[in-house]
Design a protein around this motif. Structure first.
Motif, PDB file in Angstrom:
ATOM      1  N   ARG A 134       2.018 -13.644  17.132  1.00 31.21           N
ATOM      2  CA  ARG A 134       2.275 -14.785  18.016  1.00 31.21           C
ATOM      3  C   ARG A 134       3.551 -15.505  17.568  1.00 31.21           C
ATOM      4  N   LYS A 135       4.683 -14.860  17.801  1.00 28.33           N
ATOM      5  CA  LYS A 135       5.972 -15.405  17.416  1.00 28.33           C
ATOM      6  C   LYS A 135       6.935 -15.281  18.585  1.00 28.33           C
ATOM      7  N   ARG A 136       7.987 -16.097  18.541  1.00 28.00           N
ATOM      8  CA  ARG A 136       8.975 -16.054  19.616  1.00 28.00           C
ATOM      9  C   ARG A 136       9.655 -14.688  19.685  1.00 28.00           C
ATOM     10  N   ARG A 137       9.845 -14.058  18.535  1.00 32.22           N
ATOM     11  CA  ARG A 137      10.484 -12.747  18.540  1.00 32.22           C
ATOM     12  C   ARG A 137       9.671 -11.743  19.343  1.00 32.22           C
ATOM     13  N   SER A 138       8.360 -11.904  19.357  1.00 26.48           N
ATOM     14  CA  SER A 138       7.508 -11.000  20.113  1.00 26.48           C
ATOM     15  C   SER A 138       7.779 -11.104  21.607  1.00 26.48           C
ATOM     16  N   VAL A 139       8.149 -12.296  22.074  1.00 27.06           N
ATOM     17  CA  VAL A 139       8.477 -12.471  23.484  1.00 27.06           C
ATOM     18  C   VAL A 139       9.688 -11.616  23.848  1.00 27.06           C
ATOM     19  N   THR A 140      10.688 -11.614  22.982  1.00 30.06           N
ATOM     20  CA  THR A 140      11.890 -10.822  23.233  1.00 30.06           C
ATOM     21  C   THR A 140      11.578  -9.331  23.217  1.00 30.06           C
ATOM     22  N   VAL A 141      10.788  -8.893  22.220  1.00 29.16           N
ATOM     23  CA  VAL A 141      10.430  -7.473  22.124  1.00 29.16           C
ATOM     24  C   VAL A 141       9.631  -7.036  23.347  1.00 29.16           C
ATOM     25  N   ALA A 142       8.646  -7.838  23.714  1.00 27.93           N
ATOM     26  CA  ALA A 142       7.826  -7.504  24.887  1.00 27.93           C
ATOM     27  C   ALA A 142       8.667  -7.507  26.156  1.00 27.93           C
ATOM     28  N   SER A 143       9.647  -8.393  26.234  1.00 29.69           N
ATOM     29  CA  SER A 143      10.538  -8.438  27.397  1.00 29.69           C
ATOM     30  C   SER A 143      11.336  -7.143  27.513  1.00 29.69           C
ATOM     31  N   GLY A 187      17.036   1.720  33.137  1.00 31.41           N
ATOM     32  CA  GLY A 187      16.055   0.824  32.532  1.00 31.41           C
ATOM     33  C   GLY A 187      16.472   0.324  31.164  1.00 31.41           C
ATOM     34  N   ILE A 188      17.233   1.136  30.435  1.00 34.94           N
ATOM     35  CA  ILE A 188      17.715   0.690  29.122  1.00 34.94           C
ATOM     36  C   ILE A 188      18.655  -0.505  29.293  1.00 34.94           C
ATOM     37  N   GLY A 189      19.558  -0.407  30.267  1.00 33.06           N
ATOM     38  CA  GLY A 189      20.448  -1.540  30.548  1.00 33.06           C
ATOM     39  C   GLY A 189      19.671  -2.761  31.006  1.00 33.06           C
ATOM     40  N   GLU A 190      18.687  -2.540  31.871  1.00 34.72           N
ATOM     41  CA  GLU A 190      17.827  -3.635  32.326  1.00 34.72           C
ATOM     42  C   GLU A 190      17.134  -4.304  31.144  1.00 34.72           C
ATOM     43  N   ALA A 191      16.638  -3.486  30.222  1.00 34.42           N
ATOM     44  CA  ALA A 191      15.912  -4.011  29.067  1.00 34.42           C
ATOM     45  C   ALA A 191      16.820  -4.853  28.172  1.00 34.42           C
ATOM     46  N   VAL A 192      18.039  -4.384  27.957  1.00 27.03           N
ATOM     47  CA  VAL A 192      18.979  -5.114  27.104  1.00 27.03           C
ATOM     48  C   VAL A 192      19.320  -6.467  27.731  1.00 27.03           C
ATOM     49  N   ILE A 193      19.657  -6.468  29.027  1.00 28.99           N
ATOM     50  CA  ILE A 193      20.009  -7.717  29.711  1.00 28.99           C
ATOM     51  C   ILE A 193      18.834  -8.685  29.697  1.00 28.99           C
ATOM     52  N   THR A 194      17.649  -8.171  29.996  1.00 32.34           N
ATOM     53  CA  THR A 194      16.461  -9.028  30.051  1.00 32.34           C
ATOM     54  C   THR A 194      16.140  -9.615  28.687  1.00 32.34           C
ATOM     55  N   ALA A 195      16.139  -8.778  27.658  1.00 26.38           N
ATOM     56  CA  ALA A 195      15.796  -9.250  26.317  1.00 26.38           C
ATOM     57  C   ALA A 195      16.811 -10.277  25.816  1.00 26.38           C
ATOM     58  N   LEU A 196      18.097 -10.030  26.055  1.00 28.01           N
ATOM     59  CA  LEU A 196      19.123 -10.972  25.605  1.00 28.01           C
ATOM     60  C   LEU A 196      18.986 -12.319  26.321  1.00 28.01           C
ATOM     61  N   VAL A 198      16.229 -13.602  27.926  1.00 24.73           N
ATOM     62  CA  VAL A 198      14.986 -14.270  27.542  1.00 24.73           C
ATOM     63  C   VAL A 198      15.106 -14.817  26.125  1.00 24.73           C
ATOM     64  N   GLY A 199      15.658 -14.021  25.226  1.00 23.13           N
ATOM     65  CA  GLY A 199      15.822 -14.467  23.844  1.00 23.13           C
ATOM     66  C   GLY A 199      16.694 -15.704  23.743  1.00 23.13           C
ATOM     67  N   ALA A 200      17.760 -15.759  24.560  1.00 27.59           N
ATOM     68  CA  ALA A 200      18.657 -16.913  24.520  1.00 27.59           C
ATOM     69  C   ALA A 200      17.957 -18.180  24.999  1.00 27.59           C
ATOM     70  N   VAL A 201      17.171 -18.060  26.072  1.00 20.80           N
ATOM     71  CA  VAL A 201      16.476 -19.244  26.591  1.00 20.80           C
ATOM     72  C   VAL A 201      15.354 -19.662  25.646  1.00 20.80           C
TER      73      VAL A 201
END
Length: 350
Positions: A134-143, A187-196, A198-201
């Protein structure tokens, strides 16, 4: 993956239109529970940001490009119901103003790019958060994982729709192989954009990220030798960035991406266009009803300079999308307030 007119026959297009309309109706009701005075403005910005980033085609293979679909990003930032509405607003603006994605195929595109991506990604996202720390980093990984899977899922959905209502006689097996193969890479590009994103916000305003709610572990205190839960704080922990600053930063970023960076995007056809050409799906592509729009093909009519024309179109698109999205989400929030007020009055009177 914007499906043009002529790929899917009229009966299947009509059915997907009904599905899309039903999903939007359900999402309008569901979004009332997700949006409040803090998150409603963010939802309009998310729609504008998705519009901007979708203009940035990135190369994924020889002669093929890809772009963000946005379902996972929207669902995680503002909630799955609101996410469906965000992507639907973007698709509507693109189809009507920019002749991108057929108008008769609007139901197909909303079903594929808004509903499928949002449902698949958010279900996977919540499942991953249930097993990750239950950490913020998990949100980025799951994203990252959720966004990665959502794109080939949309490719599978399109293949199924084409198998039922395709307008040309082609091998569905070859279409499926080509669609899934190239969209795994996209999907790899989608994943990178999404994770970056979400992680920033999450780094500056975790309280505004729908997918990050409930991750904070309750502080436990030792009282008389026993551990007890500390009272929940009355307000979120002070944020490092105000909502207004976050909103303005996101808007400026969207304008820069659409108005300037988009000029350097890959000119290669995207995954669907490439597969359609190679497999013969595009033989019956129809003329777009909005092909005479002043902004068709992401350019401003009568502006000769390509860089200026594309940049102006991008800026206009971001502006129109943020206004349209914000209007929709403001109305949804107002409806929620109207629903809450009678209940509160009745409770007070009792």
């Amino acid at each position: 993956m914007h499906v043009p007119d002529g790929f899917i026959n009229a009966p299947v297009s009509a059915v997907t239109g009904v599905v899309a309309a039903g999903a939007i109706a359900v999402s309008l009701r569901g979004a009332r529970r997700e949006l409040d005075e803090r998150t409603a403005p963010l939802a309009g910005l998310v729609a504008a940001f998705i519009f901007a980033v979708q203009m940035l085609n990135f190369p994924v293979a020889a002669g093929t490009s890809g772009h963000l679909l946005g379902g996972a990003l929207a669902a995680i930032l503002v909630g799955p119901f609101t996410g469906v509405l965000c992507v639907s607003v973007v698709l509507l603006m693109q189809g009507v103003l920019f002749a991108d994605g057929g108008l008769t195929a609007l139901g197909v595109n909303i079903t594929d790019m808004a509903i499928v991506t949002t449902v698949v990604s958010y279900a996977l996202f919540r499942g991953l958060l249930a097993v990750l720390p239950r950490k913020r980093r998990s949100v980025t990984v799951a994203s990252f994982v959720a966004a990665l899977v959502s794109v080939p899922a949309a490719a599978v959905a399109f293949t199924l729709m084409y198998a039922v209502g395709g307008t040309t006689d082609v091998s569905i097996g070859k279409v499926a192989t080509a669609m899934i193969g190239v969209h795994v890479l996209i999907g790899i590009g989608e994943a990178v954009i999404t994770a970056l994103t979400v992680g920033a916000v999450v780094a500056v305003r975790p309280d505004l990220v729908h997918g990050a709610r409930g991750l904070r572990q309750r502080l436990r205190l030792r009282v008389n030798g026993e551990l007890v839960d500390a009272p929940a704080p009355a307000a979120p922990v002070a944020a490092r960035t105000s909502r207004r600053t976050l909103w303005l930063t996101g808007l400026v970023t969207s304008l820069v991406l659409a108005g300037f960076v988009s000029f350097y995007a890959s000119a290669n056809p995207d995954g669907l266009e490439k597969v359609a050409h190679d497999q013969g799906i595009d033989k019956k592509t129809g003329k777009h009803a909005a092909s005479d729009s002043p902004l068709a093909d992401y350019g401003v009519r009568d502006v000769a300079d390509a860089r200026l024309s594309g940049g102006l179109a991008g800026v206009i698109g971001v502006g129109v999308t943020v206004v349209a999205g914000s209007t929709v989400f403001w109305a949804v929030r107002r409806r929620r307030d109207a629903d809450v007020s009678p209940a509160s009055t009745a409770s007070t009177g009792a």
